[in-house]
Design an enzyme around this catalytic site. Structure first.
Site, PDB file in Angstrom:
ATOM      1  N   PRO A   1       0.829  -1.209   0.000  1.00 26.88           N
ATOM      2  CA  PRO A   1       0.000   0.000   0.000  1.00 26.88           C
ATOM      3  C   PRO A   1       0.863   1.259   0.000  1.00 26.88           C
ATOM      4  O   PRO A   1       1.943   1.263   0.574  1.00 26.88           O
ATOM      5  CB  PRO A   1      -0.788  -0.096   1.321  1.00 26.88           C
ATOM      6  CG  PRO A   1      -0.529  -1.432   1.874  1.00 26.88           C
ATOM      7  CD  PRO A   1       0.626  -2.042   1.171  1.00 26.88           C
TER       8      PRO A   1
ATOM      9  N   GLY B   1       2.222   3.983  -4.777  1.00 27.66           N
ATOM     10  CA  GLY B   1       1.968   4.756  -5.987  1.00 27.66           C
ATOM     11  C   GLY B   1       1.210   4.051  -7.086  1.00 27.66           C
ATOM     12  O   GLY B   1       1.290   4.461  -8.247  1.00 27.66           O
ATOM     13  N   LYS B   2       0.443   3.018  -6.760  1.00 28.83           N
ATOM     14  CA  LYS B   2      -0.294   2.304  -7.812  1.00 28.83           C
ATOM     15  C   LYS B   2      -1.356   3.224  -8.429  1.00 28.83           C
ATOM     16  O   LYS B   2      -1.469   3.314  -9.652  1.00 28.83           O
ATOM     17  CB  LYS B   2      -0.930   1.022  -7.240  1.00 28.83           C
ATOM     18  CG  LYS B   2       0.125   0.038  -6.729  1.00 28.83           C
ATOM     19  CD  LYS B   2      -0.461  -1.234  -6.210  1.00 28.83           C
ATOM     20  CE  LYS B   2      -1.219  -1.080  -4.916  1.00 28.83           C
ATOM     21  NZ  LYS B   2      -0.394  -0.664  -3.778  1.00 28.83           N
TER      22      LYS B   2
ATOM     23  N   HIS C   1      22.659   4.143  28.156  1.00 29.69           N
ATOM     24  CA  HIS C   1      22.223   3.006  27.347  1.00 29.69           C
ATOM     25  C   HIS C   1      22.221   3.388  25.853  1.00 29.69           C
ATOM     26  O   HIS C   1      22.828   2.708  25.018  1.00 29.69           O
ATOM     27  CB  HIS C   1      20.816   2.585  27.808  1.00 29.69           C
ATOM     28  CG  HIS C   1      20.286   1.362  27.169  1.00 29.69           C
ATOM     29  ND1 HIS C   1      20.138   0.166  27.844  1.00 29.69           N
ATOM     30  CD2 HIS C   1      19.858   1.116  25.901  1.00 29.69           C
ATOM     31  CE1 HIS C   1      19.641  -0.742  27.027  1.00 29.69           C
ATOM     32  NE2 HIS C   1      19.455  -0.176  25.835  1.00 29.69           N
ATOM     33  N   GLU C   2      21.560   4.498  25.528  1.00 25.37           N
ATOM     34  CA  GLU C   2      21.463   4.908  24.117  1.00 25.37           C
ATOM     35  C   GLU C   2      22.834   5.315  23.572  1.00 25.37           C
ATOM     36  O   GLU C   2      23.168   5.007  22.427  1.00 25.37           O
ATOM     37  CB  GLU C   2      20.459   6.062  23.944  1.00 25.37           C
ATOM     38  CG  GLU C   2      19.021   5.720  24.297  1.00 25.37           C
ATOM     39  CD  GLU C   2      18.492   4.475  23.606  1.00 25.37           C
ATOM     40  OE1 GLU C   2      18.889   4.201  22.461  1.00 25.37           O
ATOM     41  OE2 GLU C   2      17.686   3.746  24.222  1.00 25.37           O
TER      42      GLU C   2
HETATM   43  P1  ADP Z   1      -1.364   2.920  -3.678  1.00 26.88           P
HETATM   44  O1  ADP Z   1      -2.392   3.073  -4.751  1.00 26.88           O
HETATM   45  O2  ADP Z   1      -0.190   2.081  -4.091  1.00 26.88           O
HETATM   46  O3  ADP Z   1      -1.896   2.518  -2.340  1.00 26.88           O
HETATM   47  P2  ADP Z   1      -1.212   5.736  -3.978  1.00 26.88           P
HETATM   48  O4  ADP Z   1      -0.881   5.910  -5.411  1.00 26.88           O
HETATM   49  O5  ADP Z   1      -2.628   5.927  -3.586  1.00 26.88           O
HETATM   50  O6  ADP Z   1      -0.707   4.350  -3.442  1.00 26.88           O
HETATM   51  O7  ADP Z   1      -0.284   6.702  -3.142  1.00 26.88           O
HETATM   52  C1  ADP Z   1      -0.757   7.510  -2.113  1.00 26.88           C
HETATM   53  C2  ADP Z   1      -0.047   8.827  -2.126  1.00 26.88           C
HETATM   54  O8  ADP Z   1       1.335   8.628  -1.903  1.00 26.88           O
HETATM   55  C3  ADP Z   1      -0.149   9.516  -3.465  1.00 26.88           C
HETATM   56  O9  ADP Z   1      -1.245  10.347  -3.552  1.00 26.88           O
HETATM   57  C4  ADP Z   1       1.110  10.315  -3.508  1.00 26.88           C
HETATM   58  O10 ADP Z   1       0.923  11.507  -2.776  1.00 26.88           O
HETATM   59  C5  ADP Z   1       2.085   9.483  -2.732  1.00 26.88           C
HETATM   60  N1  ADP Z   1       2.925   8.663  -3.603  1.00 26.88           N
HETATM   61  C6  ADP Z   1       2.843   7.330  -3.739  1.00 26.88           C
HETATM   62  N2  ADP Z   1       3.787   6.882  -4.578  1.00 26.88           N
HETATM   63  C7  ADP Z   1       4.459   7.939  -4.996  1.00 26.88           C
HETATM   64  C8  ADP Z   1       5.558   8.103  -5.876  1.00 26.88           C
HETATM   65  N3  ADP Z   1       6.156   7.056  -6.452  1.00 26.88           N
HETATM   66  N4  ADP Z   1       5.998   9.345  -6.104  1.00 26.88           N
HETATM   67  C9  ADP Z   1       5.425  10.394  -5.502  1.00 26.88           C
HETATM   68  N5  ADP Z   1       4.404  10.312  -4.643  1.00 26.88           N
HETATM   69  C10 ADP Z   1       3.917   9.095  -4.383  1.00 26.88           C
END
Ligand code: ADP
Length: 629
Positions: free
Chosen positions: A234, A237-238, A459-460
């Site tokens: 998810p 960028g699909k 620790h850190e």
């Molecule tokens: P998916 O369909 O894979 O769940 P989305 O295309 O809906 O993901 O991506 C959500 C948002 O993340 C987009 O509206 C955009 O703002 C950002 N985003 C995702 N992939 C890219 C990318 N490769 N380059 C720039 N912005 C991106």
């Protein structure tokens, strides 16, 4: 010829079905009442004259009610001329022609009223007329009230049904309208707006070329692409890629998701598919984007038990979708792009040639891509100059582009809440920590005593120093603010995200994980429970190194992952654990050596943390490198 003109559209057909159902309901109601009337009149025609006389004006008898005992006395005195019985109600005429009515006592189920049961025999003996009658003893007011009540009983459920069904039918019809008004937009997105995803863009560019000039491809006999499946986690960028595909070739873009087709009305989902494709053909060139296409479900082969109506409906929807895709004419120029996070869940029939036969994968961004993404999204805010985007990008391992967009947005919100004019690097880190550690700075902060805070700082600092010296990764930031379950955090990024880990790097990581506890031991002479998670992860890594990665001595190249379980006896298990423990102890020794050798750096970073809570960037690099200036 336009065959569509003779066939009602799915939306229209749906309304016709609804209207027909309502009419059928009405007709069924009318039919029932006519039948009832006809039966009543037939029964009436078969009645004898005495019964008809009673039934014609029962009020004359009902107006003179008598006790049952009086009726019994009249019977004994043989003073009865005619008797009409309607259930427990008796109308009788005495020999002088007077009319009376009485009620026989109902003595319960299976018990016959004594007079009632003897009436037949008495009628024969005394020669009076006895007949069954159908008389309503209620007053007209009671009758009206009770008919209203009965009507309510009958109509109530129907009305209720209508009340429940009407909004659903309305919504369904609106759904139909919604389909029609679902706008095909013309996106302006281009492939250049999509950062990274080079493989995906390359594949989609070919589809775009086809869509821009389908004739050229058709002329040489090339088949037009019909379906593309975008597969990836998810937020990678699909949707953006599908929009960019439409934008590149000036096509329309219609977006729905898999669940859009499911409907509580049997058959409505198929209507939605048809409507969608009709709209797409009208708007061609057009991209139909179906998000979460696996939401349409997998077709069942009918062999598995339990396939209910819903499943059949799913099968029909998938079939319809495939029929629509198979029916694309060569120059129709409609391409269906489906997006999924689980390509294996997409029905196999959908993935056959001529359907969704092009599978394009999207992946989480690499470090340089994350850097570009942070640059892009920070550029859309009012950001402070000099933000170390490269360091932020290294720290943001595992984040998707959508996560990065969200992270920058949250950073801007933090800045606005604090009344700051610009989004600073600190705000971006703050937002990153919220994302990665699952929460804002927790209330635990108020419970931490100065002594515990000092322990956390040591620790850190221990983690950071050992990671730096043994080159387990690039130390980006150290913080002693508690967030989520963590009391403090040290960000160590791999310099690059190459898929292979060398032995040196792995040993360095082991030492880094143990360094927090070791630093506590050095500073306080004792350790705390704060290393529980570190020890768990170190133990996992050590057993993996021995058992599966080939770094063990006893088993050499044998991987426990490949050895059948029954062959792994207690002796083998003991050897693996002994070797893993030896690995951990050697890492611990290495870690102690570094910490003791660089104790001054450890102390200095601890003091910085106690003063500032968080140390990052150049000051962090300097203290870790031992620069005193
Ligand atoms: P998916 O369909 O894979 O769940 P989305 O295309 O809906 O993901 O991506 C959500 C948002 O993340 C987009 O509206 C955009 O703002 C950002 N985003 C995702 N992939 C890219 C990318 N490769 N380059 C720039 N912005 C991106």
């Amino acid at each position: 010829m336009d065959s569509a003109s003779n066939t009602p559209s799915p939306g229209l057909r749906q309304k016709l079905i609804i209207a027909a159902s309502a009419a059928a309901l009405l007709l069924a109601g009318l039919g029932l009442s006519t039948l009832h009337e006809r039966t009543a009149s037939e029964m009436q025609a078969r009645k004898n004259a005495t019964a008809l006389a009673f039934e014609k004006a029962p009020e004359q008898w009902l107006a003179h009610p008598r006790e049952a005992s009086e009726f019994e006395r009249a019977l004994q005195a043989k003073d009865v001329a005619a008797v009409g019985v309607s259930g427990g109600l008796v109308l009788y005429t005495d020999r002088s022609g007077k009319f009376f009515s009485t009620r026989l006592i109902d003595c319960g189920l299976g018990c016959k009223n004594e007079i009632g049961s003897r009436l037949g025999e008495l009628s024969v003996a005394q020669g009076f007329a006895l007949t069954d009658i159908d008389v309503d003893a209620r007053t007209s007011g009671q009758r009206l009230f009770q008919s209203l009540e009965r009507a309510a009983n009958v109509l109530g459920p129907i009305l209720l049904l209508l009340l429940v069904a009407a909004p659903l039918i309305y919504l369904q019809m609106r759904g139909g309208l919604g389909q029609r008004t679902r706008l095909a937009e013309k996106p302006r997105t281009r492939f250049d707006d999509v950062i990274g995803a080079d493989e995906a863009k390359k594949a989609l560019r070919r589809v775009a070329a086809f869509m821009k000039d389908p004739k050229q491809y058709a002329a040489v006999g090339a088949k037009a692409p019909r379906g593309v499946l975008l597969d990836g986690p998810p937020g990678t960028g699909k949707t953006l890629l599908a929009k960019a595909l439409a934008g590149e070739c000036g096509a329309s873009f219609i977006s729905v998701d898999g669940s859009y087709f499911s409907s509580m009305f049997y058959g409505a989902g198929i209507g939605k598919v048809k409507e969608l494709f009709k709209k797409a053909r009208e708007s061609a060139p057009c991209i139909i984007f179906i998000d979460e296409i696996d939401g349409i479900g997998k077709r069942s082969n009918g062999k598995e038990a339990g396939g209910g109506g819903g499943e059949q409906e799913q099968n029909r929807i998938i079939n319809r979708l495939l029929v629509e895709m198979d029916g694309f004419a060569a120059l129709e120029n409609v391409v269906v792009v489906g997006a999924t996070n689980h390509v294996d869940n997409v029905d196999e029939a959908m993935r056959r040639p001529g359907r969704f036969d092009l599978i394009v994968r999207t992946a989480l961004p690499t470090v340089p891509e994350r850097e570009q993404l942070f640059g892009l999204y920070l550029g859309q805010t009012k950001s402070a100059p000099g933000i170390d985007v490269a360091s932020i990008a290294r720290t943001a391992a595992g984040m998707s582009p959508a996560d990065i967009a969200n992270c920058v947005n949250r950073a801007a919100a933090y800045a606005a809440e604090a009344g700051e004019a610009l989004v600073s690097q600190e705000r971006v880190y703050q937002s990153l920590e919220t994302h990665q550690l699952g929460g804002e700075v927790s209330n635990t902060k108020n419970l931490i005593t100065p002594e515990t805070l000092r322990r956390i700082a040591f620790h850190e600092s221990g983690h950071a120093l050992v990671a730096h010296v043994l080159e387990a990764g690039s130390v980006e930031r150290v913080s002693i603010e508690p967030r989520g379950p963590a009391l403090g955090v040290t960000y160590v990024a791999r310099a690059n995200e190459e898929p292979l880990y060398g032995e040196r790097e792995l040993r360095g990581r082991l030492a880094m994980m143990l360094a927090g506890r070791e630093a506590e031991l050095i500073a306080f002479g004792n350790a705390s429970s704060g290393a529980a998670d570190d020890l768990k992860r170190a133990s996992e890594l050590a057993t993996n190194m021995v058992g599966s990665l080939g770094f063990g001595k006893t088993f050499g190249l044998l991987s426990m992952a490949g050895v059948p379980r029954e062959l792994i006896g207690p002796d083998v298990q003991k050897s693996v654990l002994d070797e893993a423990r030896a690995l951990l102890e050697s890492a611990q020794a290495e870690c102690r050596r570094v910490l003791e050798e660089k104790r001054d750096r450890l102390d200095r970073l601890t003091e910085m943390l106690l003063g500032q809570e968080t140390v990052s960037g150049a000051p962090l690099k300097r203290v870790l490198a031992g620069d005193t200036v």
